[in-house]
Scaffold this motif. Sequence first.
Motif, PDB file in Angstrom:
ATOM      1  N   GLY A 207       0.760  -1.323   0.615  1.00 35.69           N
ATOM      2  CA  GLY A 207      -0.150  -0.086  -0.252  1.00 35.69           C
ATOM      3  C   GLY A 207       0.376   1.567   0.228  1.00 35.69           C
ATOM      4  N   MET A 208       1.950   1.329  -0.621  1.00 34.81           N
ATOM      5  CA  MET A 208       2.467   2.248  -0.495  1.00 34.81           C
ATOM      6  C   MET A 208       3.565   2.702  -1.727  1.00 34.81           C
ATOM      7  SD  MET A 208       5.119   1.426   2.797  1.00 34.81           S
ATOM      8  CE  MET A 208       6.136   3.097   2.827  1.00 34.81           C
ATOM      9  N   THR A 209       4.184   4.087  -2.108  1.00 34.46           N
ATOM     10  CA  THR A 209       4.548   4.446  -3.419  1.00 34.46           C
ATOM     11  C   THR A 209       5.920   3.878  -4.044  1.00 34.46           C
ATOM     12  OG1 THR A 209       4.888   6.455  -3.177  1.00 34.46           O
ATOM     13  CG2 THR A 209       2.723   6.022  -4.067  1.00 34.46           C
ATOM     14  N   VAL A 210       6.376   4.098  -4.631  1.00 33.64           N
ATOM     15  CA  VAL A 210       7.859   3.311  -4.080  1.00 33.64           C
ATOM     16  C   VAL A 210       8.954   4.270  -4.040  1.00 33.64           C
ATOM     17  CG1 VAL A 210       8.437   2.123  -6.407  1.00 33.64           C
ATOM     18  CG2 VAL A 210       8.479   4.840  -7.125  1.00 33.64           C
ATOM     19  N   ALA A 211       8.390   5.712  -3.503  1.00 33.35           N
ATOM     20  CA  ALA A 211       9.016   6.913  -3.097  1.00 33.35           C
ATOM     21  C   ALA A 211       9.127   6.418  -1.423  1.00 33.35           C
ATOM     22  CB  ALA A 211       8.595   8.371  -3.540  1.00 33.35           C
ATOM     23  N   GLU A 212       7.731   6.381  -0.850  1.00 32.80           N
ATOM     24  CA  GLU A 212       7.722   5.823   0.056  1.00 32.80           C
ATOM     25  C   GLU A 212       7.802   4.807   0.446  1.00 32.80           C
ATOM     26  OE1 GLU A 212       3.071   7.750   0.593  1.00 32.80           O
ATOM     27  OE2 GLU A 212       2.974   5.993   0.119  1.00 32.80           O
ATOM     28  N   LEU A 213       8.357   3.746   0.407  1.00 33.89           N
ATOM     29  CA  LEU A 213       8.866   2.895   0.517  1.00 33.89           C
ATOM     30  C   LEU A 213      10.397   3.149  -0.099  1.00 33.89           C
ATOM     31  CD1 LEU A 213       7.669  -0.418  -1.990  1.00 33.89           C
ATOM     32  CD2 LEU A 213       7.858  -0.317   0.104  1.00 33.89           C
ATOM     33  N   ALA A 214      10.567   3.495  -0.853  1.00 29.21           N
ATOM     34  CA  ALA A 214      12.346   4.010  -0.397  1.00 29.21           C
ATOM     35  C   ALA A 214      12.605   4.717   0.960  1.00 29.21           C
ATOM     36  CB  ALA A 214      12.907   5.108  -1.561  1.00 29.21           C
ATOM     37  N   LEU A 215      11.584   5.625   1.468  1.00 29.37           N
ATOM     38  CA  LEU A 215      11.995   5.681   2.895  1.00 29.37           C
ATOM     39  C   LEU A 215      11.958   5.239   3.518  1.00 29.37           C
ATOM     40  CD1 LEU A 215       9.573   9.807   1.592  1.00 29.37           C
ATOM     41  CD2 LEU A 215      12.126   9.333   2.466  1.00 29.37           C
ATOM     42  N   LEU A 216      11.397   4.239   3.354  1.00 29.66           N
ATOM     43  CA  LEU A 216      11.099   2.968   4.687  1.00 29.66           C
ATOM     44  C   LEU A 216      12.351   2.540   4.815  1.00 29.66           C
ATOM     45  CD1 LEU A 216       7.611   0.823   5.634  1.00 29.66           C
ATOM     46  CD2 LEU A 216      10.011   0.211   5.227  1.00 29.66           C
ATOM     47  N   PHE A 217      12.733   1.841   3.532  1.00 30.39           N
ATOM     48  CA  PHE A 217      13.639   1.133   3.471  1.00 30.39           C
ATOM     49  C   PHE A 217      15.129   1.945   3.978  1.00 30.39           C
ATOM     50  CE2 PHE A 217      12.993  -1.488  -0.878  1.00 30.39           C
ATOM     51  CZ  PHE A 217      11.848  -1.859  -0.049  1.00 30.39           C
ATOM     52  N   ASN A 218      15.583   3.310   3.641  1.00 31.43           N
ATOM     53  CA  ASN A 218      16.091   3.827   4.061  1.00 31.43           C
ATOM     54  C   ASN A 218      16.643   4.045   5.857  1.00 31.43           C
ATOM     55  OD1 ASN A 218      18.953   4.640   3.354  1.00 31.43           O
ATOM     56  ND2 ASN A 218      18.089   6.689   2.940  1.00 31.43           N
ATOM     57  N   GLY A 219      15.272   4.714   6.131  1.00 34.54           N
ATOM     58  CA  GLY A 219      14.875   4.821   8.022  1.00 34.54           C
ATOM     59  C   GLY A 219      14.767   3.240   7.833  1.00 34.54           C
ATOM     60  N   GLU A 220      14.735   2.563   7.673  1.00 33.89           N
ATOM     61  CA  GLU A 220      14.389   1.326   8.637  1.00 33.89           C
ATOM     62  C   GLU A 220      15.308  -0.397   8.516  1.00 33.89           C
ATOM     63  OE1 GLU A 220      12.008   0.157  11.366  1.00 33.89           O
ATOM     64  OE2 GLU A 220      11.488   2.944   9.699  1.00 33.89           O
ATOM     65  N   PHE A 221      15.795  -0.097   7.071  1.00 35.29           N
ATOM     66  CA  PHE A 221      16.757  -1.411   6.757  1.00 35.29           C
ATOM     67  C   PHE A 221      18.146  -0.628   6.218  1.00 35.29           C
ATOM     68  CE2 PHE A 221      12.033  -3.038   5.510  1.00 35.29           C
ATOM     69  CZ  PHE A 221      11.508  -3.246   6.830  1.00 35.29           C
ATOM     70  N   LEU A 222      18.430  -0.042   6.289  1.00 33.99           N
ATOM     71  CA  LEU A 222      19.668   0.410   5.881  1.00 33.99           C
ATOM     72  C   LEU A 222      19.735   1.921   6.495  1.00 33.99           C
ATOM     73  CD1 LEU A 222      18.811   0.352   1.447  1.00 33.99           C
ATOM     74  CD2 LEU A 222      20.059  -1.165   3.124  1.00 33.99           C
ATOM     75  N   LYS A 223      19.603   1.864   7.411  1.00 36.72           N
ATOM     76  CA  LYS A 223      19.704   2.720   8.334  1.00 36.72           C
ATOM     77  C   LYS A 223      21.124   2.809   9.241  1.00 36.72           C
ATOM     78  CE  LYS A 223      17.442   0.524  12.932  1.00 36.72           C
ATOM     79  NZ  LYS A 223      16.213   0.425  13.361  1.00 36.72           N
ATOM     80  N   ASP A 224      21.805   1.881   9.434  1.00 37.14           N
ATOM     81  CA  ASP A 224      23.397   1.853   9.630  1.00 37.14           C
ATOM     82  C   ASP A 224      24.349   2.629   8.773  1.00 37.14           C
ATOM     83  OD1 ASP A 224      22.412   0.903  12.582  1.00 37.14           O
ATOM     84  OD2 ASP A 224      22.616  -1.618  11.411  1.00 37.14           O
ATOM     85  N   ASP A 225      24.126   2.460   7.423  1.00 33.99           N
ATOM     86  CA  ASP A 225      24.878   2.586   6.059  1.00 33.99           C
ATOM     87  C   ASP A 225      23.290   3.205   5.030  1.00 33.99           C
ATOM     88  OD1 ASP A 225      26.686   3.618   4.574  1.00 33.99           O
ATOM     89  OD2 ASP A 225      27.393   2.074   4.004  1.00 33.99           O
ATOM     90  N   PRO A 226      22.899   4.315   5.792  1.00 31.08           N
ATOM     91  CA  PRO A 226      21.402   4.638   4.241  1.00 31.08           C
ATOM     92  C   PRO A 226      22.554   5.437   3.836  1.00 31.08           C
ATOM     93  CG  PRO A 226      21.742   6.233   6.265  1.00 31.08           C
ATOM     94  CD  PRO A 226      23.192   5.028   6.921  1.00 31.08           C
ATOM     95  N   VAL A 227      21.222   5.755   2.274  1.00 31.85           N
ATOM     96  CA  VAL A 227      22.212   6.210   1.283  1.00 31.85           C
ATOM     97  C   VAL A 227      21.486   7.553   0.617  1.00 31.85           C
ATOM     98  CG1 VAL A 227      20.218   5.669  -0.436  1.00 31.85           C
ATOM     99  CG2 VAL A 227      22.134   5.674  -1.465  1.00 31.85           C
ATOM    100  N   ASP A 228      22.708   7.999   0.176  1.00 30.83           N
ATOM    101  CA  ASP A 228      22.264  10.066   0.101  1.00 30.83           C
ATOM    102  C   ASP A 228      20.719  10.245  -0.484  1.00 30.83           C
ATOM    103  OD1 ASP A 228      22.669  12.693  -0.401  1.00 30.83           O
ATOM    104  OD2 ASP A 228      24.131  12.549  -1.326  1.00 30.83           O
TER     105      ASP A 228
END
Length: 414
Positions: A207-228
């Motif tokens: 139930g998300m758009t790809v931009a929302e998923l990108a924000l979730l991925f960066n904030g939840e699953f890549l938070k130890d080494d987030p992308v710019d």
Amino acid sequence: MGLTRRGLLAAGGAAGALAVGAHATTAHASVRRRLHTGFDRLAADGYALLSGQRVGVVTNPTGVTSDVRHIVDVMHGDERIDLAAVFGPEHGFRGTAQAGGSEGRFDDPATGLPVYDTYQQSGQRLANVFTASGVDTIVFDIQDAGARFYTYIWTLYDCMQAAALAGKRFVVLDRPNPVSGRAALGPVLEPAFASFVGRQRIAQAHGMTVAELALLFNGEFLKDDPVDLATVRMSGWRRSDHFGDTGLPWVPPSPNMPTPDTALVYSGTCLFEGTSLSEGRGTTRPFELLGAPEVDRRWAQAAQSLALPGVHFREAYFTPTFNKHVGKTCGGLQLHVHDRDAFDPVRTGIGLLVTARAVWPGFQWVNNNWIDKLTGSTKVRTLIDAGADTDEVVGSWRDELAAFRRVRRRYLRY
């Protein structure tokens, strides 16, 4: 004044990125003026977000403007942007490959740009591809289908992770979730079942758009080494919108996703990939037609008796031209969604699994319990095997789905 090929592309493409077709009906014209994709807004702003950067684009045939010009052709023809490379996902940049395939490394005949293959590459290996391409910023623009097991969102995840490793900026151009963004549905992936059809703990229908998923991925699953990360939102999209409400052209994001109707049912009926029944590949209505040899009218009758919201089931017969049961007459059913807002694709998929197993002795789980990868755990399979009904199976993920919905809410932008 003479124009180069790049100038001609720019003249047609930059205008086309926001233009409304002159021959559109009044009703469609009003809708098209309302919604602009992330690319539309990027182009309208003169690509300011990418100024001074060598740019690579992760895209496929769905990366088009409202007048169906491909964004790579548009950007290649615009001297305001330094487009240096293209990265192709599963099925390829130009879309020539079937499921489980890609186009490999080649130079695009239309633009001369180098095209790199991202399919089945991740981590440092994919980071090395980005480094070798010489780009500074990677742009992602692909139409999603709204389901956890649709692989383009994991191409997004892998590319974000690799871009972080390679020290690259990452920009996501948003597009609509074609089945609306009203709710997350279904079980949440357990980490032990992570694969390319589900890397991380999100719901089966996110139930998300790809931009929302990108924000979730960066904030939840890549938070130890987030992308710019930067995202370019759409304007005019509402969470209640289905694809037909957007006025945008539908380009099949993969060979077996021919229409928005396919996407509407896909997050539920794709589960039949894990069974001995055909999921309709090799027909003109994949994921809407389901069946197998020797299945008869009793399945459609049993499915209809569930009174699932928003959908009717019709007894149907078909002969797949490839994939399961190729060349054999299959009996089964076709889904007919009559109320998109009431329809619950995941509950429907579970109801169909329960009834198929009850009425057809040939029902089996296949491919080493592939169903567990699709659903994200052993739970659905073992409950159905134990005789659970639709309500019991759907109720089994209530708590995990509620937890995901709480996390999801923090990243919604519309």
